[in-house]
Design a protein around this motif. Structure first.
Motif, PDB file in Angstrom:
ATOM      1  N   ALA A 163       0.701  -1.037  -0.022  1.00  0.00           N
ATOM      2  CA  ALA A 163      -0.242  -0.101  -0.055  1.00  0.00           C
ATOM      3  C   ALA A 163       0.963   1.108   0.158  1.00  0.00           C
ATOM      4  O   ALA A 163       0.501   2.277  -0.729  1.00  0.00           O
ATOM      5  N   THR A 164       2.325   1.083   0.493  1.00  0.00           N
ATOM      6  CA  THR A 164       2.641   2.209   0.806  1.00  0.00           C
ATOM      7  C   THR A 164       3.490   2.848  -0.356  1.00  0.00           C
ATOM      8  O   THR A 164       3.947   3.659  -0.917  1.00  0.00           O
TER       9      THR A 164
ATOM     10  N   ALA B  99       2.656   2.190  -3.569  1.00  0.00           N
ATOM     11  CA  ALA B  99       1.364   2.317  -4.571  1.00  0.00           C
ATOM     12  C   ALA B  99       0.934   3.444  -4.176  1.00  0.00           C
ATOM     13  O   ALA B  99       1.424   4.382  -5.336  1.00  0.00           O
ATOM     14  N   ASP B 100       1.046   4.257  -3.106  1.00  0.00           N
ATOM     15  CA  ASP B 100       0.915   5.647  -2.728  1.00  0.00           C
ATOM     16  C   ASP B 100       2.154   6.690  -3.009  1.00  0.00           C
ATOM     17  O   ASP B 100       2.195   7.248  -3.711  1.00  0.00           O
TER      18      ASP B 100
ATOM     19  N   GLN C  55       3.781   5.856  -5.539  1.00  0.00           N
ATOM     20  CA  GLN C  55       3.709   6.141  -7.075  1.00  0.00           C
ATOM     21  C   GLN C  55       2.795   7.225  -7.417  1.00  0.00           C
ATOM     22  O   GLN C  55       3.135   7.586  -8.250  1.00  0.00           O
TER      23      GLN C  55
END
Lengths: 244, 429
Positions: free
Chosen positions: A41-42, A44-45, A47
């Motif tokens: 999740a981190t 993706a965040d 990016q």
């Protein structure tokens, strides 16, 4: 030029704030930690916020054999390699008193684990003759005190290690920044009443300023520099009677 | 999860709760032991759970995916943050409430509306998927899950902890707002201008202290996205301390409102504004709620059907006569768009006014709630702190169906809040 940060302890709240700030400048990341779902999740965040690339590496600082893929990946990084260490663990001192075997874990998480990885990374960074290492210690490492001296001892060990690493890597143009945070408003301090608390975002702003200005040791919040200066000056016969 | 006992409040700070709070930083640590709360931008007791547990989702704030204009976010992401990140990439949230500090989870739970409601509908109508954490585990729902979906949108968090959601963003052709401001000298002109507006975004700022011929005067802002680079806002100002009680006293409010009205030239003007200046004008003073002092304040917001515009005029008249109103009341046209059973919007006009928390204001708000019911309107649960079960009876026609749905999803009332208990929203009729 591509700038890559290897983040050790990428699930910590301060690490997340750090990743965000650097992602917005377009940095790439190698995120290392145990909770791969959370790190995904981190990544993706990061990016979404402008990071060129963010990869997740499952590692456990208590299991140095898990470092190998990170070291391999580091060798193949194009551009500048940087590393920021946010790992550490702080069980209650009373828990440690009840079970001294916990000491090994605290020392591994806060000192010998990250020191092992940095020692493997050092020659790779030396070859490139550039890059920054950010090591997060703690004000608790400046003086052993009643409430958390095992954690403090581990962080003191790490700070001394970073000082030596700075001495070594400075010769080849790699900068080492030691960060000594006071209490930061994270899950680690949730529910604790603590003085001069700062936020992860404010701590990161201080860290990035330290990186930019090539500072050697910084405190965050800044108020902890005068506080710790005074605390370090208290003579031991007096200090040993204090409890805070 | 780690819990701590604390006293906390909604944005109005007049109501507080003491209970256990957790603020997880990782998804795996989130438990379904109490309602989720966000940045607590609801004014009353919607984000409060006295003597119980509540999960503060503000640290679950990552963007976890983006594809074809649909962004997948954790519930604690704020709308201001989404605006800042996506405006540069040519998108913006389709519906924005008046504060960028509102979280996505809160925006869903309240099915919030924005200055484009009459065209774009409510926030929940642009959500395509929600993942909830409940006592029975995680559930991912879409509009196809008819009842549970419509019980969740505007559902005050009663169907579970919203973990993440997918939102349809709106493509934009520029990064600035072109805003046309015109004066309306009185109520009739104000309504006329709002009705005549064809702009995508339209809002009226009303001087709720003006009486007599000037009653209902204000500034109408009509806006659309225009070309120009998006510029992220600089850090906001802070209110360091609770203001003394005279800070928003009658003469000061009157002075402020008059200045605000006269700021716009009589012939009107068109100016470019940043997204933040237009959508979140008050956010630049970060904790402006402290201006009301320690005692806090209440906001009254109602919507009445189009044919009840005179009832709204009567309400504004009562407010103006009372002399209790604060700066910058808001009057807006609303369309029919709503996403859930308990969503606030209805086609008509909505009025929002702040009042310092004083006894006289409480009496007035109660009277306004009665007038709203008589006008077949409804009050907004994101704002309310004064209503009673009897006073809101009939305002939400689907309330019983909703209560059945959430009681089925949450039979132990785990997600109940001070608001749902005060208004007996989940009880039998």
């Amino acid at each position: 030029m591509n700038n890559t940060w290897i983040i050790l302890g990428a699930t910590s709240a301060i690490a997340r704030a750090f990743i965000r700030a650097e992602a917005e400048k377009g940095a790439s990341f190698i995120l290392c930690g145990r909770d791969t779902d959370d790190m995904a999740a981190t990544a993706a965040d990061a990016q979404a916020r402008g990071s060129t690339e963010a990869r997740v590496f499952p590692i456990d600082v208590r299991a140095p054999e898990t470092f190998a893929p990170v070291i391999e990946a580091a060798k193949n990084i194009v551009g500048t390699i940087n590393c920021a260490v946010f790992v550490g663990s702080m069980p209650e001192q009373s828990e440690i008193d009840a079970d001294p075997s916990l000491i090994d874990g605290v020392v591994t998480d806060s000192f010998t684990g990250p020191a092992n990885l940095l020692t493997q990374l050092a020659p790779i960074m030396e070859l490139r003759e550039q890059g920054t290492i950010v090591g997060v210690g703690s004000v608790a490492g400046d003086r052993g005190r009643l409430g958390n001296y095992v954690y403090g001892a581990a962080k003191a060990g790490f700070a001394t290690y970073l000082s030596g690493l700075r001495n070594r890597l400075g010769r080849s143009g790699v900068h080492v920044l030691t960060v000594k945070p006071g209490p930061v408003d994270t899950s680690m301090t949730w529910g604790m009443k603590m003085p001069a608390m700062t936020t992860p975002e404010a701590a990161v702003a201080d860290i990035l300023k330290g990186v930019e200005k090539k500072r050697n040791v910084i405190y965050t919040a800044k108020i902890w520099f005068p506080i710790m200066t005074v605390i370090k000056l208290i003579p031991e016969p007096v200090f040993k009677k204090l409890s805070f | 999860m780690q819990w701590k006992t604390d006293t906390y409040a909604g944005w109005g700070r007049a109501l507080t709760a003491t209970g256990e709070l957790a603020r997880p930083e990782r998804s795996r640590n989130i438990t379904a032991e109490g309602p989720a709360i966000g940045n607590r931008r609801s004014y009353g007791d919607a984000p409060l759970n006295s003597d119980g547990k509540a999960t503060d989702m503000s640290r679950m704030n990552r963007i976890i995916g983006f594809e074809d204009g649909i962004v997948h976010v954790e519930a604690g992401v704020t709308l201001g943050e989404l605006t800042r990140i996506y405006a540069k990439k040519g998108y913006m949230p389709t519906v924005m409430p008046g504060t960028g500090f509102a979280t996505v989870g809160g925006a869903i739970g309240m099915d919030v509306h924005g200055k484009n409601h009459h065209h774009a509908g409510s926030f929940g109508q642009h959500v395509t998927e929600i993942t909830l954490r409940t006592a029975d585990g995680d559930k991912t729902i879409t509009p196809a899950d008819d009842t549970l979906w419509r019980a969740t949108i505007g559902g005050l968090g009663q169907t579970g902890v919203i973990l993440s959601a997918k939102l349809k963003l709106t493509p934009i052709s520029g990064g600035q707002m072109q805003v046309t401001e015109t004066r309306a000298a009185n109520w009739e002109q104000h309504i006329e201008r709002l009705d005549a507006s064809t702009a995508p975004y339209c809002v009226g700022w009303i001087d709720a202290t003006a009486k007599g011929d000037a009653m209902g005067r204000g500034i109408i802002e009509e806006a659309e996205v225009t070309s120009g680079d998006y510029e992220a806002p600089k850090g906001g100002k802070k209110v360091p301390l609770d203001a003394p009680s005279f800070a928003l006293s009658k003469p000061i409010v009157k002075l402020f409102n008059t200045a605000y009205y006269n700021r716009v030239p009589a012939e009107g003007r068109t100016v470019n504004r940043s997204f933040e200046q237009f959508f979140f004008p008050l956010d630049k003073v970060q904790d402006w709620n402290k201006l009301y002092g320690k005692r806090g304040f209440h906001q009254f917001q109602c919507v009445v059907p189009t044919n009840q515009v005179d009832a709204l005029k009567a309400m504004l008249n009562a407010i103006a006569e009372s002399g209790l109103a604060s700066p910058l009341a808001v009057l807006k046209r609303m369309g029919p768009g709503r996403g859930g059973m308990m969503s606030f919007p209805m086609e008509g006009y909505t009025l929002a006014v702040d009042f310092p928390a004083r006894d006289a204001a409480k009496d007035l708000i109660k009277e306004l709630i009665t007038l709203t019911a008589a006008a077949e309107g409804r009050i907004y649960f994101a704002k309310d702190s004064m209503a009673t079960p009897a006073a809101i009876a009939g305002m939400y026609p689907e309330q019983t169906d909703w209560a059945d749905a959430v009681n089925a999803a949450d039979p132990d009332l785990t997600f109940a809040t001070d608001l749902t208990r005060r208004l007996n929203l989940r009880g039998a009729k």
